[in-house]
Design a protein around this motif. Structure first.
Motif, PDB file in Angstrom:
ATOM      1  N   UNK A 389       0.861  -9.809  -2.034  1.00  0.00           N
ATOM      2  CA  UNK A 389       1.602 -10.225  -0.841  1.00  0.00           C
ATOM      3  C   UNK A 389       2.846 -11.012  -1.218  1.00  0.00           C
ATOM      4  N   UNK A 390       3.824 -11.003  -0.308  1.00  0.00           N
ATOM      5  CA  UNK A 390       5.034 -11.811  -0.445  1.00  0.00           C
ATOM      6  C   UNK A 390       5.441 -12.311   0.936  1.00  0.00           C
ATOM      7  N   UNK A 391       6.392 -13.246   0.949  1.00  0.00           N
ATOM      8  CA  UNK A 391       6.979 -13.690   2.220  1.00  0.00           C
ATOM      9  C   UNK A 391       8.445 -13.266   2.275  1.00  0.00           C
ATOM     10  N   UNK A 392       8.709 -12.042   1.823  1.00  0.00           N
ATOM     11  CA  UNK A 392      10.064 -11.517   1.848  1.00  0.00           C
ATOM     12  C   UNK A 392      10.090 -10.167   2.551  1.00  0.00           C
ATOM     13  N   UNK A 393      11.293  -9.699   2.875  1.00  0.00           N
ATOM     14  CA  UNK A 393      11.462  -8.378   3.481  1.00  0.00           C
ATOM     15  C   UNK A 393      12.129  -7.420   2.506  1.00  0.00           C
ATOM     16  N   UNK A 394      12.338  -7.867   1.275  1.00  0.00           N
ATOM     17  CA  UNK A 394      13.022  -7.054   0.274  1.00  0.00           C
ATOM     18  C   UNK A 394      12.132  -5.918  -0.213  1.00  0.00           C
ATOM     19  N   UNK A 395      12.602  -4.696  -0.072  1.00  0.00           N
ATOM     20  CA  UNK A 395      11.810  -3.540  -0.483  1.00  0.00           C
ATOM     21  C   UNK A 395      11.544  -3.533  -1.984  1.00  0.00           C
ATOM     22  N   UNK A 396      12.496  -4.025  -2.778  1.00  0.00           N
ATOM     23  CA  UNK A 396      12.297  -4.029  -4.227  1.00  0.00           C
ATOM     24  C   UNK A 396      11.169  -4.964  -4.639  1.00  0.00           C
ATOM     25  N   UNK A 397      10.895  -5.983  -3.817  1.00  0.00           N
ATOM     26  CA  UNK A 397       9.820  -6.926  -4.114  1.00  0.00           C
ATOM     27  C   UNK A 397       8.497  -6.505  -3.490  1.00  0.00           C
ATOM     28  N   UNK A 398       8.553  -5.551  -2.601  1.00  0.00           N
ATOM     29  CA  UNK A 398       7.369  -5.158  -1.838  1.00  0.00           C
ATOM     30  C   UNK A 398       6.930  -3.736  -2.185  1.00  0.00           C
ATOM     31  N   UNK A 399       7.400  -2.770  -1.403  1.00  0.00           N
ATOM     32  CA  UNK A 399       7.024  -1.377  -1.667  1.00  0.00           C
ATOM     33  C   UNK A 399       7.403  -0.947  -3.079  1.00  0.00           C
ATOM     34  N   UNK A 400       8.534  -1.442  -3.571  1.00  0.00           N
ATOM     35  CA  UNK A 400       8.982  -1.052  -4.904  1.00  0.00           C
ATOM     36  C   UNK A 400       7.999  -1.458  -5.986  1.00  0.00           C
ATOM     37  N   UNK A 401       7.474  -2.673  -5.893  1.00  0.00           N
ATOM     38  CA  UNK A 401       6.508  -3.157  -6.888  1.00  0.00           C
ATOM     39  C   UNK A 401       5.202  -2.372  -6.796  1.00  0.00           C
ATOM     40  N   UNK A 402       4.709  -2.171  -5.582  1.00  0.00           N
ATOM     41  CA  UNK A 402       3.427  -1.488  -5.415  1.00  0.00           C
ATOM     42  C   UNK A 402       3.538  -0.014  -5.820  1.00  0.00           C
ATOM     43  N   UNK A 403       4.632   0.637  -5.477  1.00  0.00           N
ATOM     44  CA  UNK A 403       4.809   2.045  -5.852  1.00  0.00           C
ATOM     45  C   UNK A 403       4.840   2.206  -7.370  1.00  0.00           C
ATOM     46  N   UNK A 404       5.565   1.336  -8.031  1.00  0.00           N
ATOM     47  CA  UNK A 404       5.614   1.371  -9.502  1.00  0.00           C
ATOM     48  C   UNK A 404       4.222   1.144 -10.084  1.00  0.00           C
TER      49      UNK A 404
END
Length: 455
Positions: A389-404
């Motif tokens: 989890x994060x408290x950001x809306x940045x895709x690179x920190x969210x979906x990007x991390x999980x997809x990788x």
């Protein structure tokens, strides 16, 4: 010192050090004797100037010769004056100008200059025209809504112009005060009645069963933090052993983790303990939480929060989770990685976050976030759960991390967040099954979470 002098001191400290607004303001309140009304005014000034800094500088720039070099003190004084004129309706303009000019009273030449600039702002600011949204959308949003250009450009490219406008507007609003109630000790409806009896205006959260929201109707103005008029009453409320100040989006993460009623949970980035204490309360005395963080100081704060809340089923461990031996995770049912992030989902509460990050820093955060997820994944047992989890809306920190992560760890599957959060709005669940909260769509802090099970 009067409130404006204290606010100026805070702004000067913020201009010299990489520190949070809250820590600087709290330090000032401990140093200077101010009554409740003056503290609220200091909050309004400091948070407001930081939030609207880029807009204030653009407006002031229309009346200050660009060849004129301002030092940090006089720039801060001008920002204070312009902020009062543009955003504080309750202060007469002549009073705002006079009191602000007094901050530079030791230099007669400078006071004359500041007085002239602020009077120009008073007379002409309403006539100024920002860059066109149609032809210069980045400049328009950056100056009229006060955001860094690189962030505005990034959001327009990744999310589109309508999303960026809505998000930036919502993130300039002041968040309501959210409380988490320990429902093992207190019935929420009864607690709401208690809050009403002492003069507050609570409502129950529509997102979580243990959340209560106190609206900002008692706040001095629209530009300061969540400090209510009834300061002493509120202090008594938030220091109770059954109350923790926490946004509703943060509470949702614990529910995402707790679907299978785990008995042993590891919280890898635990301090200051909001989610740790929430999970520990939900597990009860039959389970345990191991709270991990990289610094002893942060874990000291976590232990203090556990003590205040009467939480006794938490053990703490000071290690670097990206490099230490995490073999103890093998016995855990679930791991929470509430990863360090840019915090762009919490701009309503932390307006300084927009100025304190760069694109290069986001890349550094991405590496850290992935390493935390990778480290936990190497030790979690089959059937075990990881919530990232994060408290950001940045895709690179969210979906990007999980997809990788999923590409490199195919033994993990995404479990749909909707199955764990039945009351959540449909638009808070992504097509992949992740939880994604936006302040302009859901009215609470932005957040992201993914529930991953090892098969």
């Amino acid at each position: 010192m009067n409130p404006r002098e204290v606010a100026l001191a805070c702004l000067l400290q913020l201009s010299k050090k990489d520190v949070s607004i809250s820590s600087v303001v709290d330090e000032a309140f401990n140093r200077y004797t101010l009554n409740s009304r003056d503290r609220r005014f200091v909050n309004a000034l400091v948070y407001g100037v930081i939030r609207w800094k880029q807009q204030l500088d653009w407006v002031l720039g229309q009346f200050v010769n660009p060849k004129f070099r301002l030092d940090s003190k006089h720039r801060a004084i001008l920002r204070l004056g312009a902020f009062q004129l543009l955003h504080l309706d309750g202060i007469p303009p002549h009073a705002a100008i006079y009191e602000t000019v007094q901050l530079a009273k030791k230099n007669r030449k400078t006071t004359g200059f500041i007085n002239a600039v602020l009077r120009s702002v008073q007379r002409k600011a309403s006539e100024l025209v920002y860059p066109s949204l149609d032809t210069h959308p980045i400049d328009h949003i950056a100056y009229s809504m006060s955001y860094p250009k690189w962030l505005v450009k990034r959001w327009i490219q990744s999310r589109g112009l309508p999303w960026t406008l809505a998000f930036c507007e919502a993130s300039n609003q002041i968040a309501s005060l959210s409380l988490r109630i320990d429902i093992n000790k207190t019935y929420r409806d009864e607690f709401c009645e208690y809050l009403k009896s002492i003069g507050l205006s609570p409502k129950v959260s529509t997102f979580v069963p243990d959340g209560i929201v106190i609206e900002n109707n008692a706040i001095l103005d629209k530009n300061k933090g969540t400090t209510l008029d009834k300061d002493n009453i509120l202090k008594d409320v938030i220091t109770r052993d059954d109350v923790y100040v926490q946004d509703e989006s943060a509470m949702l993460v614990s529910y995402l983790l707790m679907k299978d009623a785990p008995k042993l949970v590891v919280d890898l980035c635990a301090a200051p303990g909001g989610k740790t204490t929430h999970i520990a309360s939900m597990i009860g005395n039959t389970g345990k939480v191991i709270a991990v963080d990289i610094t002893k100081k942060k874990l000291t704060l976590l232990r203090e929060n556990c003590s205040r809340l009467g939480v006794k089923n938490v053990d703490t461990l000071t290690i670097d989770a990206t490099s230490a031996d995490l073999s103890f995770i093998k016995s855990a049912d679930a791991v929470l990685i509430d990863a360090p992030c840019s915090g762009f989902g919490t701009l309503r509460r932390h307006p300084d976050a927009r100025w304190n990050k760069t694109s290069n820093q986001l890349l550094v955060l991405n590496d850290l976030q992935y390493k935390l997820l990778e480290s936990a994944a190497r030790h979690i047992k089959p059937g075990g759960i990881i919530v990232y989890s994060t408290c950001t809306v940045e895709q690179s920190e969210n979906q990007g991390i999980v997809s990788r992560f999923l590409k490199n760890f195919p033994m993990f599957l995404v479990e749909n967040a909707e199955d764990c959060l039945p009351e959540i709005p449909k638009n808070a669940i992504t097509p992949e099954g992740f939880l994604q909260i936006f302040p302009h769509e859901h009215g609470i802090d932005g957040a992201f979470a993914a529930r991953l099970r090892r098969i």
